[in-house]
Design an enzyme around this catalytic site. Structure first.
Site, PDB file in Angstrom:
ATOM      1  N   ASN A 156      34.169  34.549  41.517  1.00 18.41           N
ATOM      2  CA  ASN A 156      33.134  35.522  41.125  1.00 18.41           C
ATOM      3  C   ASN A 156      33.540  36.462  39.984  1.00 18.41           C
ATOM      4  O   ASN A 156      32.688  36.913  39.228  1.00 18.41           O
ATOM      5  CB  ASN A 156      32.632  36.297  42.339  1.00 18.41           C
ATOM      6  N   GLY A 232      39.398  35.999  48.430  1.00 21.36           N
ATOM      7  CA  GLY A 232      38.390  34.984  48.752  1.00 21.36           C
ATOM      8  C   GLY A 232      37.724  35.307  50.072  1.00 21.36           C
ATOM      9  O   GLY A 232      37.709  36.462  50.511  1.00 21.36           O
ATOM     10  N   GLY A 237      40.929  33.344  54.263  1.00 20.21           N
ATOM     11  CA  GLY A 237      41.973  34.370  54.406  1.00 20.21           C
ATOM     12  C   GLY A 237      42.724  34.224  55.725  1.00 20.21           C
ATOM     13  O   GLY A 237      43.954  34.336  55.770  1.00 20.21           O
ATOM     14  N   GLU A 254      42.488  39.906  50.182  1.00 19.14           N
ATOM     15  CA  GLU A 254      41.312  40.638  49.699  1.00 19.14           C
ATOM     16  C   GLU A 254      40.107  39.777  50.037  1.00 19.14           C
ATOM     17  O   GLU A 254      39.869  38.762  49.373  1.00 19.14           O
ATOM     18  CB  GLU A 254      41.395  40.857  48.175  1.00 19.14           C
ATOM     19  N   CYS A 288      32.338  40.737  46.295  1.00 20.98           N
ATOM     20  CA  CYS A 288      32.890  40.994  47.634  1.00 20.98           C
ATOM     21  C   CYS A 288      32.406  42.342  48.126  1.00 20.98           C
ATOM     22  O   CYS A 288      32.157  42.530  49.294  1.00 20.98           O
ATOM     23  CB  CYS A 288      34.408  41.003  47.555  1.00 20.98           C
ATOM     24  N   GLU A 389      28.135  37.455  55.119  1.00 19.47           N
ATOM     25  CA  GLU A 389      28.125  37.672  53.679  1.00 19.47           C
ATOM     26  C   GLU A 389      27.237  36.607  53.027  1.00 19.47           C
ATOM     27  O   GLU A 389      27.513  35.414  53.146  1.00 19.47           O
ATOM     28  CB  GLU A 389      29.568  37.539  53.189  1.00 19.47           C
ATOM     29  N   GLU A 466      45.247  46.018  46.412  1.00 20.54           N
ATOM     30  CA  GLU A 466      45.652  45.742  45.036  1.00 20.54           C
ATOM     31  C   GLU A 466      45.305  46.969  44.204  1.00 20.54           C
ATOM     32  O   GLU A 466      44.656  47.888  44.692  1.00 20.54           O
ATOM     33  CB  GLU A 466      44.945  44.484  44.517  1.00 20.54           C
TER      34      GLU A 466
HETATM   35  P1  NAD Z   1      36.945  30.860  49.003  1.00 25.69           P
HETATM   36  O1  NAD Z   1      37.617  31.542  50.152  1.00 25.69           O
HETATM   37  O2  NAD Z   1      36.145  29.664  49.295  1.00 25.69           O
HETATM   38  O3  NAD Z   1      38.023  30.422  47.908  1.00 25.69           O
HETATM   39  C1  NAD Z   1      38.910  31.339  47.304  1.00 25.69           C
HETATM   40  C2  NAD Z   1      40.084  30.558  46.738  1.00 25.69           C
HETATM   41  O4  NAD Z   1      40.812  30.002  47.818  1.00 25.69           O
HETATM   42  C3  NAD Z   1      39.708  29.404  45.829  1.00 25.69           C
HETATM   43  O5  NAD Z   1      40.652  29.322  44.777  1.00 25.69           O
HETATM   44  C4  NAD Z   1      39.829  28.218  46.759  1.00 25.69           C
HETATM   45  O6  NAD Z   1      40.072  26.996  46.083  1.00 25.69           O
HETATM   46  C5  NAD Z   1      41.009  28.613  47.611  1.00 25.69           C
HETATM   47  N1  NAD Z   1      41.104  27.963  48.915  1.00 25.69           N
HETATM   48  C6  NAD Z   1      40.102  27.463  49.659  1.00 25.69           C
HETATM   49  N2  NAD Z   1      40.602  26.920  50.795  1.00 25.69           N
HETATM   50  C7  NAD Z   1      41.933  27.115  50.770  1.00 25.69           C
HETATM   51  C8  NAD Z   1      43.005  26.793  51.661  1.00 25.69           C
HETATM   52  N3  NAD Z   1      42.795  26.162  52.811  1.00 25.69           N
HETATM   53  N4  NAD Z   1      44.276  27.140  51.312  1.00 25.69           N
HETATM   54  C9  NAD Z   1      44.514  27.788  50.142  1.00 25.69           C
HETATM   55  N5  NAD Z   1      43.541  28.107  49.265  1.00 25.69           N
HETATM   56  C10 NAD Z   1      42.265  27.790  49.579  1.00 25.69           C
HETATM   57  O7  NAD Z   1      36.112  32.000  48.264  1.00 25.69           O
HETATM   58  P2  NAD Z   1      35.117  31.830  47.037  1.00 25.69           P
HETATM   59  O8  NAD Z   1      33.900  31.157  47.550  1.00 25.69           O
HETATM   60  O9  NAD Z   1      35.831  31.278  45.857  1.00 25.69           O
HETATM   61  O10 NAD Z   1      34.817  33.375  46.699  1.00 25.69           O
HETATM   62  C11 NAD Z   1      33.923  34.128  47.401  1.00 25.69           C
HETATM   63  C12 NAD Z   1      34.602  34.945  48.490  1.00 25.69           C
HETATM   64  O11 NAD Z   1      35.627  35.762  47.933  1.00 25.69           O
HETATM   65  C13 NAD Z   1      33.656  35.912  49.158  1.00 25.69           C
HETATM   66  O12 NAD Z   1      33.868  35.878  50.550  1.00 25.69           O
HETATM   67  C14 NAD Z   1      34.058  37.260  48.579  1.00 25.69           C
HETATM   68  O13 NAD Z   1      33.729  38.362  49.381  1.00 25.69           O
HETATM   69  C15 NAD Z   1      35.518  37.100  48.432  1.00 25.69           C
HETATM   70  N6  NAD Z   1      36.041  38.071  47.454  1.00 25.69           N
HETATM   71  C16 NAD Z   1      36.808  39.137  47.874  1.00 25.69           C
HETATM   72  C17 NAD Z   1      37.259  40.088  46.957  1.00 25.69           C
HETATM   73  C18 NAD Z   1      38.062  41.298  47.368  1.00 25.69           C
HETATM   74  O14 NAD Z   1      38.672  41.911  46.504  1.00 25.69           O
HETATM   75  N7  NAD Z   1      38.073  41.674  48.625  1.00 25.69           N
HETATM   76  C19 NAD Z   1      36.945  39.933  45.614  1.00 25.69           C
HETATM   77  C20 NAD Z   1      36.158  38.833  45.223  1.00 25.69           C
HETATM   78  C21 NAD Z   1      35.725  37.901  46.149  1.00 25.69           C
END
Ligand code: NAD
Length: 492
Positions: A156, A232, A237, A254, A288, A389, A466
């Site tokens: 994002n 993510g 997480g 995060e 997020c 979410e 962070e």
């Molecule tokens: P996601 O959790 O699907 O993926 C995030 C990253 O993790 C990607 O690079 C993905 O390839 C990787 N990933 C996926 N499965 C994995 C695994 N099993 N092991 C290791 N890595 C893995 O998230 P997304 O769809 O890319 O992003 C949206 C999410 O991110 C939302 O839930 C959003 O709230 C969150 N987010 C949080 C923050 C924050 O600062 N708190 C900021 C931005 C986005």
């Protein structure tokens, strides 16, 4: 730069762009048109092993990790300057890959520049302390870098979140490996080249594109991975935390949010309405910390919703590169379908759609992943749309009566990333801010953050933080050293 980018993007390992070990590639689509945009290499286990080996060697052999932080300060400042010079190109690439309006991408790149400057300023201020202890002894602490730190980023805010996580680790003298989201790796790959140009030694900053399951998990579980910073979803997480637990490596998480914006009747409703709209429609709600739940006093609900509706209707949807566009597409067709599914389910459950609720009509908009800015009222307290979410431009509305109920409704979520309070009463503002269970709270401000301020979630929104002055310390180990000042003399 509206057509496809011809040169393919490789991985970045050991200071050079490289094809994936098994030659795998993927075609990325422009989310505004779903036409091919660029081709990237897609790494696998072999590429991860190579990156870990190279990073581990660079950490041990290059002067980067050594005691002289002022060298890292110089390089990180230089990197910030180079990025600033190329900000327009990076912003355009971010928009083409991710979809957000150019104005927002420019803001993101500016945030990255300021983060680099801020962390550069801290790189030569990572200090130990001397501690008075009993006896003829001298006691001091030193901060040592961890080694190879792994950073996993979402799609994002592709470059912003990658650098927010990597910059403090670099400032502290670590070697980093980034795994960007597979959908949006382009700016991070360009950034890695720029870092090399700025003087980051080969092997100190590496980027491996690939799937979370293969590339992400291989990185996290390798013995050379000294820490993992993940941004993510909360589900992934949790998985990362499980994978990191057996080796007890430091983990920064995060994660997601379901953030409340609480509006009291004495608030400046015009400003509040603009902030509510901005907090959920910016980046098409793919934030997020989106203010995705409006918690409004019952008596002003209708009035405030009229204003938010007007703000939603004032948005211009279209490709982010087009002049005047204020809301872009969602990142992928899959994400668009997911968001529309949430809205359909709420509608079927009896919720009232105040504005939006579907895909926009208009020239060219059917090709891209566009969703109308949407406000959903009269929602059931247990509906999925208020618990989960959505990650799209969808605002769910709750009403309250009295301060206690406002706080209770606002905190009724498993998340705790961001919250906002709108009131002209200073004591209500402070007291509600104190009671809200969130890592970041604004009073009479939209979602807002700076490289200088900590960013992290309460509850299931994360672990650690962070940004801010202490961020580089997260990527260090503290060693205590006790030196005898008396024993040698006593022996004589
Ligand atoms: P996601 O959790 O699907 O993926 C995030 C990253 O993790 C990607 O690079 C993905 O390839 C990787 N990933 C996926 N499965 C994995 C695994 N099993 N092991 C290791 N890595 C893995 O998230 P997304 O769809 O890319 O992003 C949206 C999410 O991110 C939302 O839930 C959003 O709230 C969150 N987010 C949080 C923050 C924050 O600062 N708190 C900021 C931005 C986005």
């Amino acid at each position: 730069m509206s057509a496809a980018i011809e040169a393919p993007f490789g991985l970045f390992i050991g200071g050079q762009e490289t094809a994936a070990h098994d030659g795998q590639q993927a075609t990325l689509l422009n989310p505004a048109t779903n036409r091919p945009l660029a081709v990237t290499s897609v790494g696998g286990r072999e590429d991860v092993r190579h990156a870990l080996e190279v990073a581990d060697r660079a950490f041990r052999d290059s002067p980067w990790a050594g005691g002289d932080g002022s060298q890292r300060t110089k390089v990180l400042f230089r990197l910030g300057r180079l990025l600033e010079e190329q900000a327009a190109t990076f912003a355009e690439l971010e928009t083409l890959n991710m979809g957000k309006p150019l104005r927002e991408s420019k803001g993101d790149i500016d945030f990255v520049v300021r983060t680099l400057e801020y962390m550069a300023g801290l790189a030569d201020k990572i200090e130990g302390e001397t501690i008075p202890v009993p006896g003829a002894r001298f006691d001091y602490t030193v901060r040592e870098p961890l080694g190879v730190t792994v950073h996993i980023a979402p799609w994002n805010y592709p470059l912003l979140l990658a650098v927010r996580s990597m910059a403090p680790a670099l400032a502290a003298g670590n070697a980093v490996i980034l795994k960007p989201a597979s959908l949006t790796p382009l700016t991070a790959l360009r950034f890695a080249k720029l870092a090399h140009e700025a003087g980051v030694p080969p092997g100190i900053l590496n980027v491996v594109v690939g799937s979370g399951r293969e590339v992400g998990e291989t990185l996290v579980t390798d013995a050379r991975c000294a820490s993992v910073s993940f941004t993510g979803s909360s589900d992934v997480g949790r998985r990362i935390a499980e994978l990191a637990a057996p080796r007890m490596i430091p983990t920064v998480l995060e994660l997601g949010g379901k953030s409340p914006v609480v509006v009291f009747p004495d608030a400046d409703l015009d400003r509040a309405a603009r902030a509510v709209a901005n907090g959920i429609f910016q980046n098409s709600g793919q934030m997020c910390w989106a203010g995705s739940r409006l918690v409004v006093e019952a008596g002003i609900e209708a009035q405030l919703l009229e204003k938010v509706k007007a703000a939603a209707q004032g948005l211009k949807l279209g490709p982010g590169t087009e002049a005047g566009v204020t809301m872009g597409p969602l990142v992928s067709r899959e994400q668009m379908d997911r968001v529309l599914g949430f809205v359909a389910e709420a509608r079927d459950g009896g919720a009232r759609i105040v504005v939006g609720g579907g895909r926009p009509a208009g020239p060219g908009l059917q090709e891209g992943n566009f969703v109308e800015p949407t406000v959903v009222a009269d929602v059931d307290a247990d509906a999925r749309i208020v618990r989960e979410e959505v990650f799209g431009p969808v605002l769910a509305v709750h009403r309250f009566e009295g301060v206690d109920q406002a706080v209770q409704v606002a905190n009724r979520t498993t998340y705790g990333l961001f919250a906002s309070v709108w009131t002209r009463d200073i004591s209500t503002g402070h007291s509600v801010a104190r009671q809200l269970e969130a890592g970041i709270v604004t009073v009479n401000e939209p979602p807002m953050t700076f490289p200088q301020t900590p960013f992290g979630g309460y509850k299931q929104s994360g672990l650690g933080f962070e940004q801010g002055r202490d961020a580089p310390l997260v990527y260090t180990r503290r060693k205590n050293v006790i030196v005898s000042l008396g024993a040698a003399k006593a022996k004589k």
